[in-house]
Design an enzyme around this catalytic site. Structure first.
Site, short mmCIF file in Angstrom:
data_model
loop_
_atom_site.label_atom_id
_atom_site.label_comp_id
_atom_site.label_asym_id
_atom_site.label_seq_id
_atom_site.Cartn_x
_atom_site.Cartn_y
_atom_site.Cartn_z
N THR A 1 -0.22 1.19 10.61
CA THR A 1 -0.15 0.95 9.13
C THR A 1 -0.10 2.17 8.14
O THR A 1 0.58 1.96 7.21
CB THR A 1 -1.50 0.05 8.66
N THR B 1 -9.36 5.71 16.42
CA THR B 1 -8.02 5.44 16.01
C THR B 1 -7.58 6.34 15.11
O THR B 1 -8.43 6.44 13.74
CB THR B 1 -7.38 3.91 16.04
N GLU C 1 0.83 -1.43 0.03
CA GLU C 1 0.08 0.11 -0.12
C GLU C 1 0.74 1.29 0.07
O GLU C 1 0.13 2.46 0.01
CB GLU C 1 -1.03 -0.16 1.03
N ARG D 1 1.78 2.12 4.50
CA ARG D 1 1.76 3.02 3.43
C ARG D 1 2.69 4.01 3.20
O ARG D 1 2.56 4.73 2.15
CB ARG D 1 0.48 3.78 3.97
N GLY E 1 -6.43 -0.37 15.60
CA GLY E 1 -6.93 -1.59 16.31
C GLY E 1 -8.12 -1.35 16.80
O GLY E 1 -8.64 -2.05 17.82
N ASN F 1 -13.55 4.80 13.64
CA ASN F 1 -14.62 4.22 14.12
C ASN F 1 -14.69 3.94 15.46
O ASN F 1 -13.40 4.04 16.00
CB ASN F 1 -14.96 2.99 13.07
N ASP G 1 -19.00 1.72 11.08
CA ASP G 1 -17.68 1.80 10.66
C ASP G 1 -17.38 2.74 9.69
O ASP G 1 -16.50 2.65 8.76
CB ASP G 1 -17.37 0.29 10.29
#
Length: 705
Positions: free
Chosen positions: A178, A257, A82, A134, A194, A277, A322
């Protein structure tokens, strides 16, 4: 690692030495503020504005047909790729799955150094959406990377040696990183992921030279009701705490997060962060169905020196689906009503395109950029969505668009100031939401409060085909002033790739089916395509070196869409990731990927089990489908219908309960399942395996109880 380099080695060394007089990775504030107009790619979104627009035009609509491969690199990771590479002073820096970092000579492709943070395989269990990364940040001779196990590491830009390393998360909780770090005013900013598992989100600022923690801003209140001694304390007391009521968030931390988007305005001296979310998703379980739950699903504006709160805008109050606001944030100056406005633009998961005054957080406009069912619009006076009352699923199941993967996910969009258009990689993904009537919070497991069992696949082939026909991807050229689509390109698969736009009148985008394409930025006409041999989800970038323009893209399908919705994605084995770099007249050839050996179909006709397949169906969809697909349809992570471990009860228990494959990312489920539960799941997978052997879709067992 296999590297193909073009050109004379001596010429490459001389060229590299010539452009590194200031030292490797010599990036500072002055250089970053000018990054929008230069030939390099200095930060994740190219510059502070995160527009992903390059002023380069040597590759343009008239000659893009002549693009060819200049060089390539092949990596040792076969999960989702990514990253957006950076190119600074003739060096290309990139990261791969499992948080590895590589530096290449940007002209020849010669590997200069590589770094492996040596992540334990079992940590993959905590990554909701693959062990991806990323990208990196570069500042004053250092390269910064966040790792899947929560570390922030500074590397020497010239050698790749570790300069410092900080554990940014509580290792007893299922945090991950990430996203790409950003650096502003000698501070490195990093968030984490997470929320599906149960963590409390926050943003951290570290000293770029030493790694010292400078400040932290929590995005949800402290469950114990006490101050944190953090930059967020004041606004939590004044604004956020009162928007939360009793519920599971006091056990989970509430989520929120900060796992992806950031941007910076140096004139206003404001940093902008996208917030994720809630935990659980289900607002009724999380907070008794009460309150907006600040700062979930919000854009948060802070002062970079101190973390002081400036303003916020919440895209989805009382978030229950979400619908994160962690999607790409970009800054631009737009002519709106005859006045130049300094705006922030975002197309978050919920399906609305937001144009916001970035000085004060005032909503300027918001319109759906795709078909949505959860709301009919956004009230311009209050900035709040006008919800469809049926969207709250506490009393009945609701089939809704978009689903948890969002109308737009992490894949970056791009803004072209010449056309005035934003290019959005769009998903069309329906999802059935229903209240999970089962037990409450389970530490370390998925805690979303949504019944995944009802999202098992239809057993009738015609129904399955009809469902799949509703799912697709699109590239949409969006006018942010008029708030309307100008052109649209359809993709056969929804999980398409990030976007690059250039002054050459081009839009570049990859696709999950395994190609990389260029489109006319004004009309959407396809102008060029290259078969990549593996799916693309990353965003491309471009740079100029030695009088030639290059276009680079990371290749390797994966991520949340590939894992959790495999029936809607191309069937392909996991293949090594690659970096492909193109130029006009390039003549390099990347070899075809070797065809991985397909596990043979198992003869399970006479395999016996003491398990209850009906109960196993429920357990599988509550515990296993997020990685192995509904109805065990997954083939990207191991296809359990073809896994030898289902042949015996002992082997299956050894993996699921005893953790025999933990080093490869399959952690033990002994915290959540008993040995009897494991055998019930095995019984269900055997049902699916037998049906698959007959060329059909297994009928879902009648749920037990």
């Amino acid at each position: 690692m296999r590297i193909l380099g073009l050109g004379l080695a001596l010429a490459a060394v001389v060229a590299l030495a010539g452009c590194q007089k200031g030292g490797a990775g010599n990036v500072d504030a002055k250089r970053l503020e000018a990054a929008a107009t230069n030939a390099e790619w200095i930060s994740y979104g190219k510059d502070y504005n995160e527009q992903r627009f390059s002023p380069l035009d040597k590759v343009n609509a008239s000659n893009v047909k002549d693009l060819g491969l200049a060089w390539y690199a092949e990596f040792d990771t076969d999960r989702g790729q990514e990253a957006t590479p950076l190119m600074i002073d003739g060096v290309l820096y990139t990261s791969t799955a499992w948080s590895k970092v590589f530096a290449f000579d940007a002209k020849s492709g010669k590997l200069l150094w590589k770094f492996d943070p040596k992540i334990e395989g079992a940590k993959g269990f905590d990554a909701c959406c693959d062990v991806v990364n990323r990208g990196v940040a570069v500042w004053k001779g250092k390269v910064y990377v966040g790792t899947i196990d929560g570390r922030l590491i500074a590397l020497d830009a010239k050698t790749g040696k570790v300069a410092w390393s900080q554990q940014t998360t509580d290792t007893s909780r299922p945090y991950t990183i990430t996203g790409a770090p950003r650096v502003v005013k000698d501070k490195v900013f990093i968030g984490n992921g997470g929320a599906e598992y149960g963590v409390r989100g926050y943003i951290s600022a570290y000293d770029a030279a030493s790694g010292k923690l400078l400040w932290r801003f929590f995005t949800t209140p402290n469950p114990n009701g006490q101050p944190d001694g953090a930059a967020s304390d004041k606004v939590m007391a004044e604004k956020a705490a009162a928007t939360w009521s009793d519920g599971e968030w006091k056990q989970t931390g509430g989520g929120g997060t900060v796992w992806d988007s950031m941007a910076y305005d140096p004139q206003l001296d404001i940093m902008y962060f996208g917030i994720g979310n809630g935990t659980p998703w289900n607002h009724m379980k999380r907070s008794g169905g009460k309150g907006d739950n600040l700062f979930l699903s919000s854009i948060l504006a802070l002062k970079p020196d101190t973390g002081e709160y400036v303003w916020h805008y919440q895209t989805t109050p009382g978030e229950s689906w979400d619908y994160t606001a962690t999607q790409h944030i970009m800054l631009a100056d737009l002519n709106i009503g005859g006045q130049t406005k300094k705006v922030l633009m975002q197309a978050p998961k919920n399906g609305f395109f937001y144009v916001i005054d970035r000085a004060n957080g005032k909503l300027l406009s918001a319109k759906p950029y795709t078909n949505i069912t959860w709301a009919t619009g956004v009230d311009p006076a209050t900035g709040r969505p006008i919800e469809n009352p049926a969207a709250r699923y506490q009393t009945s199941m609701v089939m809704q668009v978009p689903g948890p993967l969002g109308a737009h996910n992490w894949q970056p969009m791009a803004f072209n100031p010449k056309t005035g258009l934003v290019y959005i990689p769009l998903n069309v993904t329906p999802f059935a939401y229903a209240d999970d009537k089962g037990q409450g919070y389970k530490p370390g497991a998925w805690n979303v409060g949504v019944d995944f069992v009802i999202n098992s696949l239809p057993t009738d082939q015609a129904q399955l085909a009809a469902l799949q026909s509703l799912i697709k991807g699109q590239l949409v050229a969006w006018d942010p002033v008029q708030q309307k689509a100008v052109w649209t390109v359809d993709h056969p698969y929804f999980w398409n790739a990030g976007v690059l736009s250039t002054a050459g009148g081009l839009v570049f985008q990859g696709a999950a089916e395994g190609q990389f394409s260029a489109y006319d930025a004004a009309s959407g006409k396809a102008l060029w395509s290259y078969k990549t041999g593996n799916g693309v989800i990353a965003a491309p970038m471009t740079y100029e070196l030695g009088g030639e323009q290059y276009v680079a893209v990371m290749v390797g399908v994966g991520g949340g869409g590939q894992i959790s919705a495999p029936a809607s994605m191309p069937t392909r084995p996991r293949l090594p990731g690659r970096l492909l770099v193109f130029k006009v007249g390039g003549t390099a050839k990347a070899p075809d990927f070797p065809a991985p050996a397909q596990p043979p179909a198992l003869d399970v006709a006479n395999i016996t089990t003491t398990g209850d397949a009906q109960h196993g169906f429920e357990l599988f969809h509550k515990n296993c489908q997020v990685c192995h697909g509904p109805n065990a349809s997954g083939a990207w992570l191991p296809d359990l219908k073809r896994s030898p471990m289902i042949m015996t009860a002992d082997n299956f228990k050894g993996v699921v309960i005893d953790g025999a494959s933990a080093s490869r990312g399959m952690a033990s489920f002994s915290r959540f399942l008993s040995a009897k539960d494991a055998e019930d799941i095995r019984a269900y997978i055997l049902v699916e395996a037998r049906k698959a052997a007959q060329g059909g879709v297994a009928a879902a067992p009648t749920p037990a109880g």
